[in-house]
Design an enzyme around this catalytic site. Structure first.
Site, PDB file in Angstrom:
ATOM      1  N   ALA A 144      -8.312  -0.676  15.026  1.00  0.00           N
ATOM      2  CA  ALA A 144      -9.335  -1.637  15.438  1.00  0.00           C
ATOM      3  C   ALA A 144      -8.737  -3.028  15.448  1.00  0.00           C
ATOM      4  CB  ALA A 144     -10.539  -1.594  14.502  1.00  0.00           C
ATOM      5  N   GLY A 146       4.537 -11.932  16.428  1.00  0.00           N
ATOM      6  CA  GLY A 146       5.088 -10.667  15.963  1.00  0.00           C
ATOM      7  C   GLY A 146       5.574 -10.747  14.534  1.00  0.00           C
ATOM      8  N   HIS A 183     -30.574   7.853  19.376  1.00  0.00           N
ATOM      9  CA  HIS A 183     -31.203   6.775  20.142  1.00  0.00           C
ATOM     10  C   HIS A 183     -32.172   5.968  19.263  1.00  0.00           C
ATOM     11  CE1 HIS A 183     -32.721   4.788  23.738  1.00  0.00           C
ATOM     12  NE2 HIS A 183     -33.952   5.000  23.266  1.00  0.00           N
ATOM     13  N   THR A 196       1.134  -7.021   1.912  1.00  0.00           N
ATOM     14  CA  THR A 196       0.557  -7.778   3.022  1.00  0.00           C
ATOM     15  C   THR A 196      -0.922  -7.483   3.201  1.00  0.00           C
ATOM     16  OG1 THR A 196       2.654  -7.957   4.212  1.00  0.00           O
ATOM     17  CG2 THR A 196       0.645  -8.135   5.516  1.00  0.00           C
ATOM     18  N   CYS A 197      -1.289  -6.221   3.223  1.00  0.00           N
ATOM     19  CA  CYS A 197      -2.676  -5.859   3.534  1.00  0.00           C
ATOM     20  C   CYS A 197      -3.668  -6.474   2.554  1.00  0.00           C
ATOM     21  CB  CYS A 197      -2.833  -4.342   3.560  1.00  0.00           C
ATOM     22  SG  CYS A 197      -4.524  -3.823   3.926  1.00  0.00           S
ATOM     23  N   LYS A 230      -8.206 -11.100   5.844  1.00  0.00           N
ATOM     24  CA  LYS A 230      -8.540 -11.323   7.246  1.00  0.00           C
ATOM     25  C   LYS A 230      -9.949 -10.847   7.574  1.00  0.00           C
ATOM     26  CE  LYS A 230      -8.040  -8.226   9.923  1.00  0.00           C
ATOM     27  NZ  LYS A 230      -6.850  -7.831  10.675  1.00  0.00           N
ATOM     28  N   SER A 238       0.807  -1.216   0.000  1.00  0.00           N
ATOM     29  CA  SER A 238       0.000   0.000   0.000  1.00  0.00           C
ATOM     30  C   SER A 238       0.841   1.268   0.000  1.00  0.00           C
ATOM     31  CB  SER A 238      -0.943  -0.003   1.210  1.00  0.00           C
ATOM     32  OG  SER A 238      -1.834  -1.105   1.145  1.00  0.00           O
ATOM     33  N   GLY A 239       1.912   1.308   0.817  1.00  0.00           N
ATOM     34  CA  GLY A 239       2.731   2.500   0.888  1.00  0.00           C
ATOM     35  C   GLY A 239       3.530   2.735  -0.381  1.00  0.00           C
ATOM     36  N   ASP A 262       5.747  -0.483   7.129  1.00  0.00           N
ATOM     37  CA  ASP A 262       6.144  -1.375   8.215  1.00  0.00           C
ATOM     38  C   ASP A 262       7.644  -1.618   8.275  1.00  0.00           C
ATOM     39  OD1 ASP A 262       3.432  -1.503   8.505  1.00  0.00           O
ATOM     40  OD2 ASP A 262       3.266  -3.675   8.406  1.00  0.00           O
TER      41      ASP A 262
END
Length: 449
Positions: free
Chosen positions: A337, A258, A431, A42-43, A51, A14-15, A299
């Site tokens: 998250a 890790g 609400h 990876t993402c 995932k 991505s980067g 990363d």
């Protein structure tokens, strides 16, 4: 000196892709990119995206039970893992093609092979070709690893979890971070018997203590066995033996203790690029290394290892170097998250960190959410705000419960803007929602002087 390219990017995650696209399409640079694996990194290929699709798939058994509790006549059958795998593969192929299309449309030259750096302005491709570039950007990300223990060859990492030939019956997961916990919940949702082992006294080290304890309790309630203060000593086919001598049957052992930066074999240290103790590339706020022509994002720098952060770092690099618009990625108050069951969303300081800095107040709400309450479940949602006593600013927000990731994204906007507790209080509640608790907590649960 003339160069073949203005920018050569090593790494198609991505980067790297964002930096290449912006430099070419908006900065007018001649750009090439080398990726030795699949485009998207990876993402897209073996991380966030597949995932989250697995998380969604594993949630359906509980959703169908809830549907029955609401009065629907539900008939469920066995989960077709093979069909799901085919659908997942097709989706990842589509995303990879989209990434390649983006680079092509921007005019980026793509080399589908490994590249290494041989001097500050020269890279060598796996086929022996050498090219020169005014600037080189390293965006090779990170990789999972298995420690050197007896039988390490019998373990798998998160990379292999997306390509299992079949769902195992019993799984041992070593690790207590978000990857380990997310896969524990995914597999448990599919009906797999899961034992999660971590060396620490609680899972999700670094997250708010109250929030991570809440997550752990929810995971146990959903059938995950959590063994803290435990470590795998050796592996054999069909079993894992811990350091206390206990033997745990396992059809699969996942190591998720890790990730390490992908810097090995790139040729950087001999050029003067500084490498940190974890193998990370050391950079300044503009992602520049000690060698002025070499930069690094994502990363591989081990700053904040999140895809949106890598994207911002890549964008900032391209704008600064090629767009005459210098700016730096802001690493403060980055929301995140954890897609466990229950889900965790967090931004800002933990209660422990805020307390160490000075007087603060802690506001909490702990309740059974309406949707699962009606279905007869005992699930509980936690909402938590940490407030500086002196300035009244909200220093941190932690949410555990359904759609916590969605809620924390919006709460992060207010906290990033410097909202005070009174700003939250002045906001009229929506609400009935779970999120309304964020603006209806009036009295602190705890006050730290």
């Amino acid at each position: 000196m003339s160069f073949d390219y203005d920018l050569f990017v090593i790494g198609g995650g991505s980067g790297g892709v964002r930096a290449a696209r912006i430099a070419a399409s908006e900065g007018g640079a001649r750009v090439a990119l080398a990726e030795e694996s699949r485009m998207g990194g990876t993402c897209v290929i073996r991380g966030c995206v597949p995932k989250k699709i697995l998380v969604n798939a594993s949630a359906f058994p509980a959703l169908m039970q809830d549907a029955a509790a609401y009065g629907w006549q539900v008939q469920t059958g066995a989960f077709d893992w093979d069909r799901f795998q085919a659908l997942l593969t097709a989706e990842l192929d589509r995303l990879e093609a989209a990434y390649r299309g983006t680079l092509k449309n921007a005019g980026v030259t793509v080399h589908d092979q490994r590249a290494t750096v041989i001097d500050p302005h020269r890279v060598r491709l796996a086929d022996g070709t050498e090219v020169t570039a005014r600037h080189i950007l390293i965006a090779t990300g990170g990789r999972p690893f298995v420690p050197d223990i007896p039988g390490a060859e019998y373990a798998v990492t998160s990379n292999e979890m997306f390509h299992l030939p079949a769902l195992p019956g019993k799984v041992v997961i070593m690790g207590g971070g978000f990857i380990a916990c997310e896969f524990a919940c995914i597999l448990a949702g599919f009906g797999v018997q899961v034992t999660l082992m971590c060396r620490a006294g609680q899972i999700l080290r670094g997250f708010d203590d109250e929030a991570r304890t809440h997550v752990a309790q929810g995971m146990v309630a959903r059938g995950v066995t959590i063994l803290t203060g435990t470590e795998v000593a050796s592996l054999q086919p069909g079993q894992a033996t811990t350091t206390d001598g206990a033997v745990h049957p396992a059809d699969l052992v996942l190591y998720a203790t890790g990730r390490v930066p992908n810097t090995a074999g790139l040729g950087l240290e001999s050029l003067g690029v500084q490498i940190g103790p974890k193998g990370q590339i050391l950079v300044d706020q503009y992602s520049q290394t000690a060698v002025p022509s070499i930069f690094a994002v994502g990363d591989v720098t081990d700053r904040i290892n999140l895809t949106p952060v890598a994207i911002r770092e890549g964008h900032a690099f391209a704008d600064t170097v090629f767009g005459a618009k210098p700016w730096t990625a802001d690493h403060d108050l980055v929301a995140s998250a954890v897609f466990t069951q229950p889900e965790l969303g967090t931004v800002g300081l933990t209660e422990e960190a805020a307390r160490a800095l000075g007087p603060c107040e802690v506001y909490t709400a702990n309740f059974r959410p309406m949707k699962t309450l009606f279905a007869g479940r005992q699930d509980r949602t936690l909402m938590k705000l940490i407030v500086a006593t002196a300035t009244r600013k909200v220093l941190g927000c932690h949410i555990v419960g359904p759609e916590a990731g969605e809620m924390i994204q919006l709460a992060a906007v207010a906290i990033k803007m410097g909202a005070t507790k009174e700003d939250f209080d002045r906001t009229v509640a929506v609400h009935p929602t779970a999120a309304e608790e964020l603006v209806t907590m009036r009295k602190p649960t705890r006050v730290h002087a």
